[in-house]
Motif scaffolding. Structure first.
Motif, PDB file in Angstrom:
ATOM      1  N   GLY A 137      47.579  10.685   0.169  1.00  0.00           N
ATOM      2  CA  GLY A 137      47.370  11.282   1.232  1.00  0.00           C
ATOM      3  C   GLY A 137      45.779  12.131   1.008  1.00  0.00           C
ATOM      4  O   GLY A 137      45.091  12.354   1.438  1.00  0.00           O
ATOM      5  N   LEU A 140      42.905  10.018   0.156  1.00  0.00           N
ATOM      6  CA  LEU A 140      42.038   9.647   0.739  1.00  0.00           C
ATOM      7  C   LEU A 140      41.089  10.820   1.408  1.00  0.00           C
ATOM      8  O   LEU A 140      39.862  10.480   1.866  1.00  0.00           O
ATOM      9  N   LEU A 152      42.683   1.955  -0.069  1.00  0.00           N
ATOM     10  CA  LEU A 152      43.466   1.471   0.913  1.00  0.00           C
ATOM     11  C   LEU A 152      43.934   0.238   0.925  1.00  0.00           C
ATOM     12  O   LEU A 152      44.713  -0.609   0.804  1.00  0.00           O
ATOM     13  N   ALA A 156      48.031   0.998   0.507  1.00  0.00           N
ATOM     14  CA  ALA A 156      48.473   0.437   2.241  1.00  0.00           C
ATOM     15  C   ALA A 156      48.703  -0.378   2.314  1.00  0.00           C
ATOM     16  O   ALA A 156      48.299  -1.285   1.891  1.00  0.00           O
ATOM     17  N   ILE A 225      51.471   3.329   1.922  1.00  0.00           N
ATOM     18  CA  ILE A 225      51.654   4.146   2.457  1.00  0.00           C
ATOM     19  C   ILE A 225      51.215   2.898   3.701  1.00  0.00           C
ATOM     20  O   ILE A 225      50.495   2.856   3.825  1.00  0.00           O
ATOM     21  N   LEU A 227      49.920   3.021   7.454  1.00  0.00           N
ATOM     22  CA  LEU A 227      48.298   3.893   8.758  1.00  0.00           C
ATOM     23  C   LEU A 227      49.662   3.349   9.811  1.00  0.00           C
ATOM     24  O   LEU A 227      49.915   2.683   9.842  1.00  0.00           O
ATOM     25  N   ASP A 233      46.424   8.451   8.326  1.00  0.00           N
ATOM     26  CA  ASP A 233      47.519   8.089   7.268  1.00  0.00           C
ATOM     27  C   ASP A 233      48.947   8.636   7.225  1.00  0.00           C
ATOM     28  O   ASP A 233      49.634   8.991   6.851  1.00  0.00           O
TER      29      ASP A 233
END
Length: 253
Positions: A137, A140, A152, A156, A225, A227, A233
């Protein structure tokens, strides 16, 4: 960091695309598929008798249940195996400044590798998920478009949110590369070996406190992560008056 002074996660840089367009496209696609299915079914009903099926058989591969042993497998030689979400400030965590943003690291929980803007290889544990959410986080939040694209693609969970983010990042720079706050606290909303939902508090440069919810998924041997469909995020971004009720989690006093 990326949980900035915006009222909702939907408005973050890199997320502004029309949800209605995608929803309409999906709906029209479903209509076409259903129409074809109906025509095919009507054509076959008049000539064919359905074959008998064995209710105990399946054409798909069986889904193996997750096991406790698999839940603690770590790469990079990481030693953390504790499956209990922390309720006090984790020990043996140090903080490193990345573009002015303090980010946590642990020799037992990760990140085990840092390749340019991508800090990866986390322990398959609650602490590993917490550090991953904080690192990904924050990185980004201070990344250039080119660095954010790398993050990403590597960290992600694939889906519409990533697609939107990558499209936005292909254009003009969406941020100034500066930290707009520092981590201040955390709270686990839920945890399983597959999914961690974590609330992170950030102390903003203007003196306010923001909290946002990050969802982490264990995928391909690491925490990734998840999204939002908007490309954000995190979700449920809101202001709080203090870190009361949260575990202290900060590298900058």
């Amino acid at each position: 960091m990326s949980i900035n002074n915006l009222p909702t996660g939907d408005d973050k840089p890199g997320t502004r695309r029309n949800r209605g367009f995608i929803a309409s496209a999906v709906f029209l696609g479903l209509v076409v598929v259903l129409a074809i299915a109906v025509i095919a079914t009507r054509g076959s009903d008049s000539n064919n008798t359905p074959a008998a099926t064995n209710p105990g058989s399946s054409t798909g591969a069986p889904v193996a249940p997750s096991s406790p042993a698999a839940a603690t497998g770590n790469a990079c030689g990481l030693t953390d195996t504790n499956q209990t979400p922390p309720t006090s400030t984790p020990k043996s965590v140090t903080w490193q400044l990345v573009k002015g943003d303090a980010m946590p690291t642990s020799p037992s929980a990760g990140p085990g590798k840092v390749d340019g803007p991508v800090a990866h290889c986390y322990a398959h544990t609650p602490l590993g998920a917490l550090i991953a959410a904080s690192q990904i986080g924050d990185r980004l939040g201070v990344a250039s478009n080119a660095d954010a694209i790398q993050i990403l693609k590597a960290q992600a969970v694939p889906g519409p949110g990533v697609d939107r983010g990558l499209k936005e990042l292909a254009g003009p720079e969406v941020g100034d590369g500066k930290a707009d706050g520092q981590l201040a606290g955390f709270q686990f909303a839920s945890y399983t070996p597959d999914t961690a939902v974590i609330n992170l508090v950030s102390h903003m440069n203007n003196g306010s406190y923001n909290v946002a919810t990050f969802t982490m998924k264990w995928l391909d041997g690491d925490w990734k992560i998840q999204l939002q469909d908007t490309g954000a995020d995190s979700s449920n971004v809101s202001q709080v008056t203090s870190t009361a009720g949260y575990v202290p989690w900060s590298g900058v006093s």
